[in-house]
Design an enzyme around this catalytic site. Structure first.
Site, mmCIF file in Angstrom:
data_model
loop_
_atom_site.group_PDB
_atom_site.id
_atom_site.type_symbol
_atom_site.label_atom_id
_atom_site.label_comp_id
_atom_site.label_asym_id
_atom_site.label_seq_id
_atom_site.Cartn_x
_atom_site.Cartn_y
_atom_site.Cartn_z
ATOM 1 N N SER A 297 24.567 -7.768 6.715
ATOM 2 C CA SER A 297 23.286 -7.361 6.927
ATOM 3 C C SER A 297 22.659 -7.403 5.675
ATOM 4 C CB SER A 297 23.538 -6.012 7.409
ATOM 5 O OG SER A 297 22.150 -5.292 7.463
ATOM 6 N N TYR B 62 26.501 3.344 6.237
ATOM 7 C CA TYR B 62 26.590 2.186 6.865
ATOM 8 C C TYR B 62 26.316 0.979 5.894
ATOM 9 C CZ TYR B 62 24.845 -1.993 9.291
ATOM 10 O OH TYR B 62 24.611 -3.186 9.502
ATOM 11 N N LYS C 85 29.018 -2.294 4.608
ATOM 12 C CA LYS C 85 28.820 -3.679 4.446
ATOM 13 C C LYS C 85 29.102 -4.281 3.152
ATOM 14 C CE LYS C 85 27.680 -4.585 9.110
ATOM 15 N NZ LYS C 85 28.508 -5.153 9.654
HETATM 16 C C1 WQD Z 1 11.895 -1.878 11.366
HETATM 17 C C2 WQD Z 1 10.384 -1.442 10.734
HETATM 18 C C3 WQD Z 1 10.430 0.875 10.417
HETATM 19 C C4 WQD Z 1 11.215 2.312 14.378
HETATM 20 C C5 WQD Z 1 17.833 -1.447 10.508
HETATM 21 C C6 WQD Z 1 18.913 -1.223 9.737
HETATM 22 C C7 WQD Z 1 19.573 -2.586 9.460
HETATM 23 C C8 WQD Z 1 19.723 -3.581 10.594
HETATM 24 C C9 WQD Z 1 18.674 -3.581 11.309
HETATM 25 C C10 WQD Z 1 21.960 -3.318 11.223
HETATM 26 C C11 WQD Z 1 10.489 -0.509 9.750
HETATM 27 C C12 WQD Z 1 9.548 0.633 11.728
HETATM 28 C C13 WQD Z 1 10.913 1.485 13.430
HETATM 29 C C14 WQD Z 1 10.176 3.011 14.997
HETATM 30 C C15 WQD Z 1 8.808 2.305 12.939
HETATM 31 N N1 WQD Z 1 20.650 -2.960 11.432
HETATM 32 N N2 WQD Z 1 9.775 1.612 12.541
HETATM 33 N N3 WQD Z 1 8.954 3.114 14.304
HETATM 34 O O1 WQD Z 1 15.220 -0.308 9.265
HETATM 35 O O2 WQD Z 1 14.410 -2.690 9.091
HETATM 36 O O3 WQD Z 1 16.810 -2.175 9.752
HETATM 37 O O4 WQD Z 1 17.965 -2.130 11.805
HETATM 38 O O5 WQD Z 1 22.582 -4.380 10.694
HETATM 39 O O6 WQD Z 1 20.776 -2.357 8.697
HETATM 40 O O7 WQD Z 1 18.688 -0.740 8.450
HETATM 41 O O8 WQD Z 1 15.003 -1.867 11.478
HETATM 42 O O9 WQD Z 1 13.763 -1.752 13.523
HETATM 43 O O10 WQD Z 1 14.850 0.482 12.305
HETATM 44 O O11 WQD Z 1 12.750 -0.741 11.586
HETATM 45 O O12 WQD Z 1 7.652 2.337 12.572
HETATM 46 O O13 WQD Z 1 10.457 3.793 15.913
HETATM 47 O O14 WQD Z 1 9.844 -0.619 11.970
HETATM 48 O O15 WQD Z 1 9.650 1.892 9.594
HETATM 49 O O16 WQD Z 1 9.559 -0.687 8.755
HETATM 50 P P1 WQD Z 1 15.247 -1.844 9.982
HETATM 51 P P2 WQD Z 1 13.951 -0.977 12.312
#
Ligand code: WQD
Length: 336
Positions: free
Chosen positions: A125, A149, A153
């Site tokens: 990841s 988590y 990785k």
């Molecule tokens: C994306 C953007 C949030 C939800 C995570 C894990 C990563 C991988 C993918 C496994 C960010 C914003 C999110 C919400 C928001 N998983 N957001 N409101 O955090 O980039 O990655 O998932 O491998 O390891 O860390 O993905 O989709 O949670 O967030 O504003 O309700 O959307 O702040 O900028 P992220 P995400």
């Protein structure tokens, strides 16, 4: 040609990769403990491909059961998706994450060693790039983590490097995914999280469905074009095809290689909201709230290496990702 073992093959990325593997002519065997997915995913794989892959409901940590798979089938390579992946949950349950992800992977590697199977593709990841690297991320950058988590990785990549150093038979590719979203264009498969989604797009999908009342945007004061977080969203089918390309490339790999699977393009939260509104034809109500602890401003790939060594590039647009996500969601309002 031997078979491909897909661990975690009933999960979101695993099941979509099963479709691409079968369409590429591979015979696959799937294992999963179904802790975070449903066997219905495989029924959908069969509907799409016309093939019924052999399925083993077992746990990575069950040495005897994992050996049984290799007794029953000649496994040529393993694509290893099985693992827990919720950042927030890992902070609350570190031992569960270390046991399941790290001990489970060690057990799998031991079984592979026992049966002389040394071709391994690991589901890593972008989270391994941590908080201190400049974007766009390149594979030679130092890795780090800020949660259990992410540490699983980082640690598994280290274990894989050490295993390759100890035995030159190993051919290992660690695929570093950015933000996988979307769904198979049939709408038969897609992201199917349990409970309230942590990730942005499945959350927006539930808002579009009317199951959640609004999107909470975690901060609009980042140093980004519109102040909201920027990520490299990649269509899950592009990601799946990346695994087929990596499997072909694995034959010429000696030792350990990390490869980014991303589009190389960043999109903000508000860009995604706009694309999703276009896809579903509805307004997505939202409220700007405080930043989510642990979030970084920007994360996106330098996708050069994948294009050079895998001859693979992401092809789908953000709009197509949102259209396919919505198509799956409206066809499966209660999930699989
Ligand atoms: C994306 C953007 C949030 C939800 C995570 C894990 C990563 C991988 C993918 C496994 C960010 C914003 C999110 C919400 C928001 N998983 N957001 N409101 O955090 O980039 O990655 O998932 O491998 O390891 O860390 O993905 O989709 O949670 O967030 O504003 O309700 O959307 O702040 O900028 P992220 P995400």
């Amino acid at each position: 040609m031997g078979k491909i073992l897909v661990t975690g093959g009933t999960g979101f990325i695993g099941s979509h990769t099963c479709v691409s593997l079968i369409n590429a002519g591979y015979e696959i065997v799937v294992m999963d403990n179904l802790c975070n997915s449903k066997v219905e995913s495989l029924a959908r794989v069969s509907l799409i491909t016309g093939k019924n892959p052999r399925f083993y409901k077992t746990d990575l940590n069950d040495y005897k059961e994992m050996c049984q798979i290799f007794e029953d089938h000649k496994i040529d390579a393993v694509i290893h998706f099985a693992g827990l992946k919720a950042v927030g949950e890992s902070v609350k349950l570190p031992l569960t994450y270390y046991h399941n992800n790290i001990s489970g992977t060690i057990n799998l590697l031991k079984v592979m060693e026992k049966y002389g199977c040394h071709k391994f593709i690991f589901s890593s990841s972008a989270t391994v790039y941590g908080e201190n690297n400049p974007v766009p991320y390149t594979e030679d950058m130092p890795t780090s983590a800020t949660n259990p988590y992410g540490y699983t990785k980082v640690m598994i990549e280290q274990i894989l490097k050490d295993v390759c150093t100890s035995n030159s038979d190993w051919k290992v590719i660690s695929l570093r995914y950015f933000n996988p979203i979307g769904a198979h264009e049939s709408g038969l498969m897609g992201e199917n999280p349990n409970g309230i989604p942590n990730n942005l797009v499945p959350y927006i999908a539930q808002v579009a469905l009317g199951k959640l009342d609004k999107l909470h945007v975690f901060g609009n004061d980042y140093d980004t074009p519109d102040g909201t977080g920027v990520r490299d969203y990649i269509h899950v089918m592009d990601l799946a095809e990346g695994h087929v390309a990596a499997l072909k490339y694995a034959n010429s790999v000696n030792g350990f290689e990390a490869i980014n699977l991303g589009t190389g393009k960043g999109s903000s939260v508000l860009d995604v909201v706009k694309a999703y509104e276009k896809a579903c034809g509805k307004k997505i109500p939202l409220e700007i709230v405080a930043r989510r602890p642990g979030d970084i401003a920007e994360s996106y790939a330098d996708a050069t290496k994948a294009s050079e060594v895998l001859n693979w590039k992401a092809t789908y647009s953000l709009e197509k990702m949102c259209t396919d996500s919505w198509n799956f969601t409206k066809q499966n309002p209660k999930g699989l």
